[in-house]
Design an enzyme around this catalytic site. Structure first.
Site, PDB file in Angstrom:
ATOM      1  N   LYS A 122      -3.485  -8.414  -9.915  1.00 56.32           N
ATOM      2  CA  LYS A 122      -1.913  -8.112  -9.811  1.00 56.32           C
ATOM      3  C   LYS A 122      -1.288  -8.477 -10.859  1.00 56.32           C
ATOM      4  O   LYS A 122      -0.543  -7.810 -11.485  1.00 56.32           O
ATOM      5  CB  LYS A 122      -1.570  -8.856  -8.433  1.00 56.32           C
ATOM      6  CG  LYS A 122      -0.241  -8.196  -7.832  1.00 56.32           C
ATOM      7  CD  LYS A 122       0.071  -9.038  -6.541  1.00 56.32           C
ATOM      8  CE  LYS A 122       1.523  -8.411  -6.533  1.00 56.32           C
ATOM      9  NZ  LYS A 122       2.332  -9.713  -5.679  1.00 56.32           N
ATOM     10  N   ASP A 167       3.104  -4.512  -4.163  1.00 55.96           N
ATOM     11  CA  ASP A 167       3.498  -5.436  -3.328  1.00 55.96           C
ATOM     12  C   ASP A 167       4.124  -5.169  -1.952  1.00 55.96           C
ATOM     13  O   ASP A 167       3.838  -4.066  -1.377  1.00 55.96           O
ATOM     14  CB  ASP A 167       4.703  -6.279  -4.373  1.00 55.96           C
ATOM     15  CG  ASP A 167       5.961  -5.289  -4.266  1.00 55.96           C
ATOM     16  OD1 ASP A 167       5.794  -4.280  -3.296  1.00 55.96           O
ATOM     17  OD2 ASP A 167       7.069  -5.549  -4.568  1.00 55.96           O
TER      18      ASP A 167
END
Ligand code: SF4
Length: 205
Positions: A116, A134
């Site tokens: 991420k 997200d």
């Protein structure tokens, strides 16, 4: 002593290290054309897990376990989705299965976070390697009917299939802002949404 061999090479007139290295590599490569890691893997992830399993055991032993293992755990999340005891059982024949399970799961957890982070950094630098997923991106992707999945990695994969690569960096920002301003988690304001006619979750229809 290693240092004395370097001097010895000079004394024997064997040439300098820089000159000897090319023939050393060439001849060894000829002699041992089959020299390669014995572990069997088809991806970076499989290699990583194989190497972790190979501690204190042979590559052959690891190869015995990994075909079924990789079939069962295709992504980092899969290693975290089962109880530790189940993974321990699956890697039992490689020995030190408790420590290895702990190490593998810790690494898989870190990989998720690292992935991420890497996506965010690469996107901001203009080299998006993926699409950042997200909580907003996840919710909006689902509501807009772009993904049926719950798992962020799978959602990312779905988005990568449909979003043009040139938009990978900006697409999550667009969804995040739309999520914050209009498509609220609890109360989406469909009546003010510019996507209303494109959205299968619109509450107006
Ligand atoms: S129409 Fe409603 S549910 Fe669909 S994106 Fe817009 S606000 Fe969200």
């Amino acid at each position: 002593m290693a240092g004395s061999y370097v001097r010895e090479a000079r004394l024997r007139g064997l040439g300098r290290r820089r000159e000897r290295i090319a023939p050393i590599i060439d001849r060894l490569a000829n002699e041992h054309a089959d020299a390669a890691i014995a572990l069997r893997f088809r991806s970076d992830l499989e290699l990583l897990v194989s190497v972790m399993l190979s501690a204190q055991t042979t590559d052959v032993n690891v190869n015995r376990v990994t075909p079924a293992l990789f079939e069962k755990y295709p992504s980092p999340q899969d290693y975290l989705a089962v109880p530790a005891e189940e993974l321990e059982r699956d890697i039992y024949p490689t020995g030190f299965f408790r420590q290895k399970t702990k190490a593998i799961r810790g690494t898989m957890r870190a990989l998720g976070v690292a992935r991420k982070t890497a996506n965010v950094v690469a996107s901001e630098l203009g080299h998006a390697q993926g699409i950042v997923v997200d909580t907003h991106v996840r919710r909006l992707s689902q509501r807009l009917g772009l993904s049926r999945n719950e798992d962020p990695v799978k959602i990312e994969r779905d988005l990568q299939r449909v979003v043009p690569r040139a938009d990978w960096a900006r697409f999550p920002h667009l969804l995040i802002w739309h999520g914050r301003r209009v498509c609220d988690a609890r109360r989406p304001r469909c009546e003010h949404c510019v996507l209303e006619d494109l959205c299968p979750s619109s509450r107006l229809r």
